[in-house]
Scaffold this motif. Structure first.
Motif, mmCIF file in Angstrom:
data_model
loop_
_atom_site.group_PDB
_atom_site.id
_atom_site.type_symbol
_atom_site.label_atom_id
_atom_site.label_comp_id
_atom_site.label_asym_id
_atom_site.label_seq_id
_atom_site.Cartn_x
_atom_site.Cartn_y
_atom_site.Cartn_z
ATOM 1 N N LEU A 169 40.682 36.563 23.924
ATOM 2 C CA LEU A 169 40.180 35.778 25.041
ATOM 3 C C LEU A 169 39.979 36.671 26.264
ATOM 4 N N ARG A 170 38.840 36.495 26.954
ATOM 5 C CA ARG A 170 38.601 37.218 28.200
ATOM 6 C C ARG A 170 37.648 36.386 29.066
ATOM 7 N N PRO A 171 37.804 36.472 30.391
ATOM 8 C CA PRO A 171 36.929 35.687 31.266
ATOM 9 C C PRO A 171 35.502 36.199 31.202
ATOM 10 N N ARG A 172 34.550 35.279 31.211
ATOM 11 C CA ARG A 172 33.130 35.651 31.182
ATOM 12 C C ARG A 172 32.460 35.403 32.524
ATOM 13 N N LYS A 173 32.967 34.431 33.268
ATOM 14 C CA LYS A 173 32.398 34.089 34.572
ATOM 15 C C LYS A 173 33.506 33.583 35.471
ATOM 16 N N TYR A 174 33.223 33.555 36.754
ATOM 17 C CA TYR A 174 34.151 32.978 37.705
ATOM 18 C C TYR A 174 33.769 31.531 37.965
ATOM 19 N N GLU A 175 34.745 30.735 38.285
ATOM 20 C CA GLU A 175 34.510 29.349 38.645
ATOM 21 C C GLU A 175 34.724 29.210 40.144
ATOM 22 N N TYR A 176 33.873 28.446 40.807
ATOM 23 C CA TYR A 176 34.032 28.246 42.238
ATOM 24 C C TYR A 176 33.548 26.854 42.622
#
Length: 51
Positions: A37-44
């Motif tokens: 698992l790894r982040p693909r985008k940021y959430e805002y």
């Protein structure tokens, strides 16, 4: 059941937007390993336009 979907096209000229296409991958009894698992985008948060 997990069914990943990729390659979805979205027509942003329509209101509401119209999705089409895409490929569904079905992996029975599959769960990702923690190390995969790894982040693909940021959430805002978006600003409130009604205020």
């Amino acid at each position: 059941m997990t069914a990943p979907v990729s390659d979805i096209k979205v027509d942003t000229a329509t209101d509401p937007y119209t999705p089409s296409g895409g490929t569904v991958w079905h992996y029975p009894d599959w769960e990702p390993a923690e190390e995969d698992l790894r982040p693909r985008k940021y959430e805002y948060r978006l600003p409130n336009l009604t205020a």
